[in-house]
Scaffold this active site. Structure first.
Site, short mmCIF file in Angstrom:
data_model
loop_
_atom_site.label_atom_id
_atom_site.label_comp_id
_atom_site.label_asym_id
_atom_site.label_seq_id
_atom_site.Cartn_x
_atom_site.Cartn_y
_atom_site.Cartn_z
CG ASP A 34 12.69 13.21 -14.88
OD1 ASP A 34 13.78 13.33 -15.47
OD2 ASP A 34 11.60 13.41 -15.43
N GLY A 37 19.75 16.16 -15.31
CA GLY A 37 20.29 17.00 -16.37
C GLY A 37 19.90 18.46 -16.22
CG HIS A 51 23.66 11.40 -14.44
ND1 HIS A 51 22.28 11.44 -14.45
CD2 HIS A 51 24.06 11.47 -15.74
CE1 HIS A 51 21.86 11.52 -15.70
NE2 HIS A 51 22.91 11.56 -16.50
CB SER A 79 14.88 3.32 -18.72
OG SER A 79 15.31 4.08 -19.83
CG LEU A 145 14.56 -0.20 2.60
CD1 LEU A 145 13.09 0.17 2.48
CD2 LEU A 145 15.44 1.03 2.45
#
Length: 254
Positions: A34, A37, A51, A79, A145
């Site tokens: 998050d 922006g 981004h 999302s 991983l």
């Protein structure tokens, strides 16, 4: 990861890494990325620039997770609610994912990192869905991983989709499957992975935002004011140190 990586060997990063107990690592770390922006706005840049900067944070965090020897890292990239963003921003995000796949697939293979996209992938642009499949196939034999990238993902939708798959199986077999919580997890997109031990969220927000709702029931939650484009492996290591200081009782008596 190869020795001599400048980011890994930076003094502040090395100092944090040296304090981590390698015998008590979280098996699975998840991250809600998050602040792209806000990072861009503070610099007079576009959200797309934010981004793009965030992709560099993904690269460094993945390298750090692999170097430390984590089993799984899952990042929330896009999302199912993000489709409501401006069309140009959505298109740019899709292009950034494609660019990441083009540039990083060989590196993932070279570093034994398995790539696994999760979410309603059929709802993505067809060319992106194909590229995701190619990278997943190219890295299927990797045993280090597991990097899961959540795209067109929503936790509630994932649970609904699992319930639909269970109902379809019951209709085929004409009986309800005998399920417990572990068995239900096998119908989720994260099947085969341990549940997240540690859930990281950047930019100071304290919401789970419909991410890994079933899987994160007992995850330790760690937040940082750092915006995602500024997040680096040092911050991942700081989160793991905080995790190692906690007493996980899973609802038992303290």
């Amino acid at each position: 990861m190869p020795e001599g990586d400048p980011a890994a060997d930076a003094p502040e990063t090395a100092a944090v890494l040296a304090r981590i107990d390698r015998t008590r690592l979280p098996h699975h770390v998840a991250a809600i990325m998050d602040g792209n922006g806000r990072w861009a706005a503070a610099r007079g840049l576009s959200r797309i620039d934010g981004h793009a900067a965030g992709v560099e944070s993904v690269r460094d965090t993945v390298k750090g997770a692999a170097r430390l020897g984590l089993t799984a890292l899952t990042v929330f990239a896009f999302s199912s609610e993000n489709w409501s963003r401006p069309r140009g921003e959505v298109a740019a995000l899709m292009d950034l994912v494609k660019r990441y796949l083009r540039l990083e697939t060989d590196n993932l293979v070279a570093n034994d990192i398995r790539f696994r996209p999760i979410g309603r992938l059929s709802g993505l642009p067809p060319d992106l869905e194909v590229m995701l499949g190619r990278t997943a196939s190219a890295t299927r034999g990797c045993r280090g991983l597991t990097l899961s990238v959540a795209l067109n993902y929503g936790g509630r939708a994932e649970i609904v989709d699992a319930a639909r798959r269970i109902a379809a199986r019951a209709a085929r077999e004409r009986k309800a499957p005998d399920l417990d919580e572990t068995g239900f997890g096998e119908y989720l997109t994260t099947r085969g992975l341990p549940d997240p031990d540690l859930l990281i969220r950047t930019s100071g927000e304290r919401r789970i935002s419909n991410f890994l709702l079933f899987q994160s029931a007992y995850a330790e939650f760690w937040t940082t004011l750092t915006l995602w484009p500024d997040f680096r492996r040092r911050h991942l290591y700081e989160a793991i140190l905080a995790y190692q200081r906690r007493d996980r009782r899973y609802g038992g008596l303290g």
